[in-house]
Design an enzyme around this catalytic site. Sequence first.
Site, PDB file in Angstrom:
ATOM      1  N   ASN A 176      10.341  -4.472  -8.430  1.00  0.00           N
ATOM      2  CA  ASN A 176      11.568  -4.568  -9.237  1.00  0.00           C
ATOM      3  C   ASN A 176      12.600  -5.503  -8.620  1.00  0.00           C
ATOM      4  O   ASN A 176      12.576  -5.714  -7.412  1.00  0.00           O
ATOM      5  CB  ASN A 176      12.190  -3.161  -9.352  1.00  0.00           C
ATOM      6  CG  ASN A 176      11.603  -2.396 -10.522  1.00  0.00           C
ATOM      7  OD1 ASN A 176      11.466  -2.939 -11.604  1.00  0.00           O
ATOM      8  ND2 ASN A 176      11.262  -1.135 -10.292  1.00  0.00           N
ATOM      9  N   ASP A 229      -0.860  -4.608   3.258  1.00  0.00           N
ATOM     10  CA  ASP A 229       0.527  -4.222   3.548  1.00  0.00           C
ATOM     11  C   ASP A 229       0.968  -4.958   4.805  1.00  0.00           C
ATOM     12  O   ASP A 229       0.152  -5.491   5.561  1.00  0.00           O
ATOM     13  CB  ASP A 229       0.663  -2.698   3.723  1.00  0.00           C
ATOM     14  CG  ASP A 229       2.065  -2.207   3.385  1.00  0.00           C
ATOM     15  OD1 ASP A 229       2.276  -1.680   2.279  1.00  0.00           O
ATOM     16  OD2 ASP A 229       2.976  -2.371   4.238  1.00  0.00           O
ATOM     17  N   ARG A 277      17.645  -0.845 -10.552  1.00  0.00           N
ATOM     18  CA  ARG A 277      16.529  -1.692 -10.123  1.00  0.00           C
ATOM     19  C   ARG A 277      17.037  -3.078  -9.736  1.00  0.00           C
ATOM     20  O   ARG A 277      16.511  -3.725  -8.840  1.00  0.00           O
ATOM     21  CB  ARG A 277      15.503  -1.827 -11.249  1.00  0.00           C
ATOM     22  CG  ARG A 277      14.822  -0.519 -11.657  1.00  0.00           C
ATOM     23  CD  ARG A 277      13.925  -0.786 -12.857  1.00  0.00           C
ATOM     24  NE  ARG A 277      13.215   0.388 -13.334  1.00  0.00           N
ATOM     25  CZ  ARG A 277      13.714   1.253 -14.217  1.00  0.00           C
ATOM     26  NH1 ARG A 277      14.931   1.099 -14.710  1.00  0.00           N
ATOM     27  NH2 ARG A 277      12.982   2.282 -14.626  1.00  0.00           N
ATOM     28  N   ALA A 328       0.841  -1.210   0.000  1.00  0.00           N
ATOM     29  CA  ALA A 328       0.000   0.000   0.000  1.00  0.00           C
ATOM     30  C   ALA A 328       0.867   1.248   0.000  1.00  0.00           C
ATOM     31  O   ALA A 328       0.450   2.310   0.459  1.00  0.00           O
ATOM     32  CB  ALA A 328      -0.932  -0.020   1.210  1.00  0.00           C
ATOM     33  N   GLY A 329       2.088   1.108  -0.502  1.00  0.00           N
ATOM     34  CA  GLY A 329       3.021   2.240  -0.554  1.00  0.00           C
ATOM     35  C   GLY A 329       2.685   3.173  -1.704  1.00  0.00           C
ATOM     36  O   GLY A 329       1.531   3.271  -2.147  1.00  0.00           O
ATOM     37  N   ASN A 330       3.715   3.842  -2.210  1.00  0.00           N
ATOM     38  CA  ASN A 330       3.495   4.887  -3.211  1.00  0.00           C
ATOM     39  C   ASN A 330       2.783   4.364  -4.459  1.00  0.00           C
ATOM     40  O   ASN A 330       1.786   4.937  -4.905  1.00  0.00           O
ATOM     41  CB  ASN A 330       4.836   5.502  -3.608  1.00  0.00           C
ATOM     42  CG  ASN A 330       5.375   6.424  -2.522  1.00  0.00           C
ATOM     43  OD1 ASN A 330       4.618   6.951  -1.713  1.00  0.00           O
ATOM     44  ND2 ASN A 330       6.675   6.628  -2.508  1.00  0.00           N
ATOM     45  N   VAL A 331       3.295   3.286  -5.032  1.00  0.00           N
ATOM     46  CA  VAL A 331       2.714   2.788  -6.290  1.00  0.00           C
ATOM     47  C   VAL A 331       1.368   2.105  -6.027  1.00  0.00           C
ATOM     48  O   VAL A 331       0.382   2.348  -6.732  1.00  0.00           O
ATOM     49  CB  VAL A 331       3.679   1.815  -7.002  1.00  0.00           C
ATOM     50  CG1 VAL A 331       3.036   1.246  -8.261  1.00  0.00           C
ATOM     51  CG2 VAL A 331       4.991   2.509  -7.349  1.00  0.00           C
ATOM     52  N   HIS A 376      12.831  -4.003 -18.476  1.00  0.00           N
ATOM     53  CA  HIS A 376      12.492  -2.754 -17.767  1.00  0.00           C
ATOM     54  C   HIS A 376      13.703  -2.342 -16.922  1.00  0.00           C
ATOM     55  O   HIS A 376      13.683  -2.371 -15.699  1.00  0.00           O
ATOM     56  CB  HIS A 376      11.250  -2.980 -16.899  1.00  0.00           C
ATOM     57  CG  HIS A 376      10.828  -1.778 -16.120  1.00  0.00           C
ATOM     58  ND1 HIS A 376      10.444  -0.595 -16.701  1.00  0.00           N
ATOM     59  CD2 HIS A 376      10.745  -1.571 -14.769  1.00  0.00           C
ATOM     60  CE1 HIS A 376      10.138   0.280 -15.759  1.00  0.00           C
ATOM     61  NE2 HIS A 376      10.320  -0.289 -14.575  1.00  0.00           N
TER      62      HIS A 376
HETATM   63  N1  LIG Z   1       7.469  -2.093 -12.717  1.00  0.00           N
HETATM   64  C1  LIG Z   1       7.458  -0.775 -12.668  1.00  0.00           C
HETATM   65  O1  LIG Z   1       7.266  -0.102 -13.695  1.00  0.00           O
HETATM   66  C2  LIG Z   1       7.676  -0.063 -11.379  1.00  0.00           C
HETATM   67  C3  LIG Z   1       8.097  -0.768 -10.286  1.00  0.00           C
HETATM   68  N2  LIG Z   1       8.270  -0.150  -9.082  1.00  0.00           N
HETATM   69  C4  LIG Z   1       8.649  -1.000  -7.964  1.00  0.00           C
HETATM   70  O2  LIG Z   1       7.490  -1.211  -7.154  1.00  0.00           O
HETATM   71  C5  LIG Z   1       7.898  -1.476  -5.818  1.00  0.00           C
HETATM   72  C6  LIG Z   1       7.110  -0.584  -4.851  1.00  0.00           C
HETATM   73  O3  LIG Z   1       7.489   0.764  -5.011  1.00  0.00           O
HETATM   74  P1  LIG Z   1       6.870   1.891  -4.062  1.00  0.00           P
HETATM   75  O4  LIG Z   1       5.404   1.711  -3.964  1.00  0.00           O
HETATM   76  O5  LIG Z   1       7.420   3.176  -4.512  1.00  0.00           O
HETATM   77  O6  LIG Z   1       7.526   1.487  -2.661  1.00  0.00           O
HETATM   78  P2  LIG Z   1       6.962   1.826  -1.199  1.00  0.00           P
HETATM   79  O7  LIG Z   1       8.076   1.596  -0.252  1.00  0.00           O
HETATM   80  O8  LIG Z   1       6.285   3.138  -1.196  1.00  0.00           O
HETATM   81  O9  LIG Z   1       5.841   0.701  -0.973  1.00  0.00           O
HETATM   82  C7  LIG Z   1       6.134  -0.649  -0.853  1.00  0.00           C
HETATM   83  C8  LIG Z   1       5.219  -1.221   0.220  1.00  0.00           C
HETATM   84  O10 LIG Z   1       5.402  -2.640   0.267  1.00  0.00           O
HETATM   85  C9  LIG Z   1       5.165  -3.009   1.614  1.00  0.00           C
HETATM   86  N3  LIG Z   1       5.662  -4.359   1.869  1.00  0.00           N
HETATM   87  C10 LIG Z   1       6.942  -4.775   2.025  1.00  0.00           C
HETATM   88  N4  LIG Z   1       6.974  -6.106   2.247  1.00  0.00           N
HETATM   89  C11 LIG Z   1       5.699  -6.542   2.210  1.00  0.00           C
HETATM   90  C12 LIG Z   1       5.086  -7.801   2.358  1.00  0.00           C
HETATM   91  N5  LIG Z   1       5.800  -8.917   2.594  1.00  0.00           N
HETATM   92  N6  LIG Z   1       3.740  -7.873   2.278  1.00  0.00           N
HETATM   93  C13 LIG Z   1       2.995  -6.761   2.056  1.00  0.00           C
HETATM   94  N7  LIG Z   1       3.527  -5.535   1.908  1.00  0.00           N
HETATM   95  C14 LIG Z   1       4.851  -5.428   1.970  1.00  0.00           C
HETATM   96  C15 LIG Z   1       5.875  -1.928   2.412  1.00  0.00           C
HETATM   97  O11 LIG Z   1       5.454  -1.901   3.765  1.00  0.00           O
HETATM   98  C16 LIG Z   1       5.518  -0.686   1.627  1.00  0.00           C
HETATM   99  O12 LIG Z   1       4.365  -0.044   2.150  1.00  0.00           O
HETATM  100  C17 LIG Z   1       9.417  -1.266  -5.781  1.00  0.00           C
HETATM  101  O13 LIG Z   1      10.073  -2.503  -5.881  1.00  0.00           O
HETATM  102  C18 LIG Z   1       9.666  -0.413  -7.014  1.00  0.00           C
HETATM  103  O14 LIG Z   1      10.978  -0.557  -7.494  1.00  0.00           O
HETATM  104  C19 LIG Z   1       8.027   1.184  -8.920  1.00  0.00           C
HETATM  105  C20 LIG Z   1       7.635   1.940  -9.989  1.00  0.00           C
HETATM  106  C21 LIG Z   1       7.447   1.388 -11.302  1.00  0.00           C
HETATM  107  O1  LIG Z   2      12.848   3.583 -11.453  1.00  0.00           O
HETATM  108  C1  LIG Z   2      12.475   2.767 -10.596  1.00  0.00           C
HETATM  109  O2  LIG Z   2      13.226   2.166  -9.815  1.00  0.00           O
HETATM  110  C2  LIG Z   2      11.016   2.452 -10.520  1.00  0.00           C
HETATM  111  C3  LIG Z   2      10.566   2.057 -11.848  1.00  0.00           C
HETATM  112  O3  LIG Z   2      10.688   0.929 -12.246  1.00  0.00           O
HETATM  113  C4  LIG Z   2      10.178   3.147 -12.758  1.00  0.00           C
HETATM  114  O4  LIG Z   2       9.746   4.223 -12.310  1.00  0.00           O
HETATM  115  O5  LIG Z   2      10.296   2.925 -13.958  1.00  0.00           O
END
Ligand SMILES: NC(=O)C1=CN([C@@H]2O[C@H](COP(=O)(O)OP(=O)(O)OC[C@H]3O[C@@H](n4cnc5c(N)ncnc54)[C@H](O)[C@@H]3O)[C@@H](O)[C@H]2O)C=CC1
Ligand SMILES: O=C([O-])CC(=O)C(=O)O
EC number: 1.1.1.37
Length: 310
Positions: A120, A32, A88, A8-11, A175
């Site tokens: 990622n 979360d 990543r 439930a974080g940023n994404v 990616h």
């Molecule tokens: N594929 C893509 O295009 C993108 C991928 N990402 C990836 O998405 C992931 C999340 O990014 P954000 O939301 O910015 O991070 P964030 O830190 O804001 O949110 C991640 C959440 O996951 C929760 N979490 C950790 N372990 C857990 C578990 N075992 N069970 C349930 N919840 C758990 C954390 O408590 C946190 O609230 C990262 O790995 C980031 O690199 C981010 C942007 C784009």
């Molecule tokens: O850049 C990162 O680590 C997160 C991501 O995958 C993106 O925004 O494309």
Amino acid sequence: MKVTIVGAGNVGATCADVISYRGIASEVVLVDIKEGFAEGKAMDIMQCATTTVFNTQLSGTTGDYSKTAGSDVVVITSGIPRKPGMTREELIGINAGIVKSVADNVLTHSPNAIIVVVSNPMDTMTYLTLKATGLPKNRVIGMGGALDSSRFKYFLSKALDKPANDVQGMVIGGHGDTTMIPLTRLASYNGVPVSNFLSQAELDKVAADTMVGGATLTGLLGTSAWYAPGASVAYLVDSILNDQKRMIPCSVLLEGEYGQEDICMGVPCIIGKNGVEKIVDVQLNDAEKALFAKSAEAVRNMNADLKSVL
Ligand SMILES: NC(=O)C1=CN([C@@H]2O[C@H](COP(=O)(O)OP(=O)(O)OC[C@H]3O[C@@H](n4cnc5c(N)ncnc54)[C@H](O)[C@@H]3O)[C@@H](O)[C@H]2O)C=CC1
Ligand SMILES: O=C([O-])CC(=O)C(=O)O
């Protein structure tokens, strides 16, 4: 239609927000591990219902997967994001264990769900999810290409000085900062090749900016981006739940397509109610084929690190 979003974080929260205000699903459950966090995010978004006017029912839970039962789509965003200066790929050590355990938990309660992997390094996490769960390949979809393509169109629109919605383009491959392949040759401004308007040097700059789009935002924000990622996941979920059959570049298992086997990478897919309904075979030229093979080699090297979790 019910969607679970783990993380439930940023994404994850942004995705829940977009799904709600666009009415893409009737029910969204946020999960979360951080006590009270998903409940708080769900409550905050629900308190927009009368101002942004939506009827989606959101709830949150700290790790109670029984609340996710019967989900049609499960989005996995749990894990850590990168910090400025990181790639990543450096996230694999922590995120692989998280993604694997989350995939097991969600499938226990939603055995028929389509899983969208976001954490990622996404291509490797998608491969891990596929291998660890044994799900058919149409039900495991990595989200990256939708986001990378939207960034590509953004940079193209800036270079063209035209509205982004008049620009078409697609990014395939891994990616990663060095593995993405923005297909500048096929990009167009309302059907007219962008090479009619932009020089090769300008196109090369658009491609380079696209490839490091995530890293640039991480440098500016101190953590990785979330608005465009969350919206891109919602766009993909919309195509699944509402059977839109959009063509979206997604990370999916390749079995000979694009000359690759036993790897998940970004290729154009038709996305509908069955998940990945078709992989679209775009004829690449020799230079693009070489880039795709190089990208695959990097993703495959990363996948080799999964030996300890698989
Ligand atoms: N594929 C893509 O295009 C993108 C991928 N990402 C990836 O998405 C992931 C999340 O990014 P954000 O939301 O910015 O991070 P964030 O830190 O804001 O949110 C991640 C959440 O996951 C929760 N979490 C950790 N372990 C857990 C578990 N075992 N069970 C349930 N919840 C758990 C954390 O408590 C946190 O609230 C990262 O790995 C980031 O690199 C981010 C942007 C784009
Ligand atoms: O850049 C990162 O680590 C997160 C991501 O995958 C993106 O925004 O494309």
